[in-house]
Design an enzyme around this catalytic site. Structure first.
Site, short mmCIF file in Angstrom:
data_model
loop_
_atom_site.label_atom_id
_atom_site.label_comp_id
_atom_site.label_asym_id
_atom_site.label_seq_id
_atom_site.Cartn_x
_atom_site.Cartn_y
_atom_site.Cartn_z
N HIS A 243 61.61 11.77 -2.68
CA HIS A 243 62.58 11.81 -3.77
C HIS A 243 62.19 10.84 -4.88
O HIS A 243 61.40 9.92 -4.67
CB HIS A 243 63.99 11.46 -3.27
N ASP A 245 64.38 8.29 -7.46
CA ASP A 245 65.74 7.77 -7.62
C ASP A 245 66.25 8.20 -9.00
O ASP A 245 65.59 7.95 -10.00
CB ASP A 245 65.73 6.24 -7.53
N HIS A 299 58.80 8.81 -3.90
CA HIS A 299 58.60 8.02 -2.68
C HIS A 299 59.39 8.62 -1.51
O HIS A 299 60.21 9.52 -1.70
CB HIS A 299 59.02 6.56 -2.94
N ARG A 309 64.37 -0.95 11.01
CA ARG A 309 63.88 -1.42 9.71
C ARG A 309 65.08 -1.63 8.78
O ARG A 309 66.04 -0.87 8.83
CB ARG A 309 62.92 -0.40 9.09
#
Ligand SMILES: C=C1C[C@]23C[C@H]1CC[C@H]2[C@]1(C)CCC[C@@](C)(C(=O)O)[C@H]1[C@@H]3C(=O)O
Ligand SMILES: O=C(O)CCC(=O)C(=O)O
Ligand SMILES: [Fe+2]
Length: 376
Positions: A243, A245, A299, A309
């Protein structure tokens, strides 16, 4: 710009019950991770998790403390940032002005809030704020393998405890220390945003205060991301699918686990974590503010099959009613506008009500809006 083509994601909200409330099936990641189970709702179409290149991307690293005090360093940094933003829309910054152990403290506090039991998280789900558990309250399929905790941040608020107050209202008094840490963190992100906007203006050759004044009353989104370990981490489950942002700038602090990838040179490249280093992504709206000269960074996020994470994403956006339009200096004589004017809130609402964010959000929004204008 080389990009990828992935099918749009199904926008399937949960069914309603008799009272008209969303009937949400929540997933308890703690037990799923323990049993190594991955429900089918978390499996993404194959195009979204095509193999990584196995290579790292070397992002340019800018020393914020240095460029704030040295004009020649600022000019050099502007050249470096320009090349990266034209190419793939990502660079890194360090020495932002907080103690080096503060970033570890923020990540540690983030770990604490996600230790809360599922029922407490569910009770703290609110619109544009609070928890989300795999976005199950919004979608019923192709779910991200993550939990998030979100709140808004007004850059020119007179209330110096806005973050302390919202964390207290969402999590209660026992999280007062977390609220204090997030308040200091968001104030630091506010300061960093100002320097970045000046650096970007210089890199674009426009008035160095242009973007700072456009964003002076910005309303940004602070989001804490928690990615539990997942046994299907390389066979369909994703922390985030590919995607861009939709916002203007993303200021990302990741822990040392890794998993973030950027699409550049026509391949997926890992962004290796570095301590006290922030990844800065150009978003769709800043791309529009540069008339498409700077690329919205494409990304995605892989998760680990062994460890959790954590990351913190500070999503910078202008006030919702601000019209997104590039400065005249970026419109050459015959240069046509790449994107029509739009109000930031129009694009935001499109992502919340019409189409899930993916690699093609801005183009889909422009097409959707012109077809709805044509039919009105
Ligand atoms: C405008 C926004 C939509 C999202 C939050 C902000 C900026 C980033 C977007 C998002 C995080 C990108 C990945 C997909 C998404 C659905 C998510 O996983 O949360 C996106 C957010 C959203 O649509 O709420
Ligand atoms: O967690 C990360 O590294 C990135 C998260 C992200 O891309 C997002 O929330 O938009
Ligand atoms: Fe993102």
């Amino acid at each position: 710009m080389a990009t990828i083509s992935t099918p749009s994601l199904p926008f399937c909200p949960p069914p309603k019950d008799q009272k008209g409330e969303n009937k949400v099936e929540f997933f308890d990641f703690t037990s799923l991770a323990k049993e190594g189970k991955v429900p089918k709702e978390f499996i993404w179409p194959t195009e979204n998790w095509v193999k990584s290149s196995g290579e790292n991307i070397e992002l340019p690293l800018i020393d914020i403390g240095l460029i704030k005090s040295d004009e020649s360093a600022m000019a050099k940094a502007a050249e470096i940032v320009r090349e990266a933003c034209i190419k793939h829309g990502a660079f890194e910054v360090t020495n932002i002005g907080v103690d080096i152990d503060f970033n570890d403290l923020v990540l540690q506090e983030t770990g604490n809030i996600f230790k809360l039991p599922l029922d407490k998280k569910i009770s703290a789900i609110a619109k544009d704020a609070g928890f989300s558990v795999a976005h199950a309250e919004r979608y019923t399929t192709v779910l991200p393998w993550k939990e998030t905790f979100t709140f808004m941040y007004n850059h020119n608020s007179k209330n110096e405890t806005q973050v302390i107050d919202v964390v207290d209202s969402l999590l209660g008094q026992e999280f007062q220390q977390t609220g204090l840490v997030y308040q200091k963190y968001c104030d630091a992100m506010n300061d960093l945003t100002k320097v970045l906007l000046e650096l970007l203006a210089i890199s674009l050759g426009v008035d160095r205060k242009h973007y700072q004044s456009f964003f002076e009353d910005a309303v940004s989104m602070m989001r804490c991301n928690f990615y539990p370990p997942c046994s299907a981490n390389l066979s369909g489950a994703l922390g985030n699918g590919p995607h861009c942002d939709p916002i203007s700038l993303t200021l990302l602090l990741q822990d040392q686990v890794g998993g973030l990838e950027v699409f550049a040179d026509n391949k997926w490249l890992a962004v290796p974590p570095k301590p006290n280093t922030f990844v800065i992504n150009i978003g769709d709206t800043f791309m529009a503010l540069t008339n498409g000269l700077y690329k919205s960074c494409l990304h995605r996020v892989f998760v680990s099959n062994k460890v959790e994470r954590k990351s913190l994403t500070f999503f910078v956006s202008p006030r919702g009613d601000k019209t997104v339009s590039p400065p005249d200096e970026l419109l050459g004589k015959e240069e046509s506008r790449k994107y029509p004017d739009y109000k930031w809130n129009e694009l935001y609402q499109f992502t919340q009500k019409t189409r899930r964010v993916d690699a093609h959000t801005l183009d889909s929004f422009v097409a959707w809006r012109s077809s709805s204008d044509a039919s009105n």
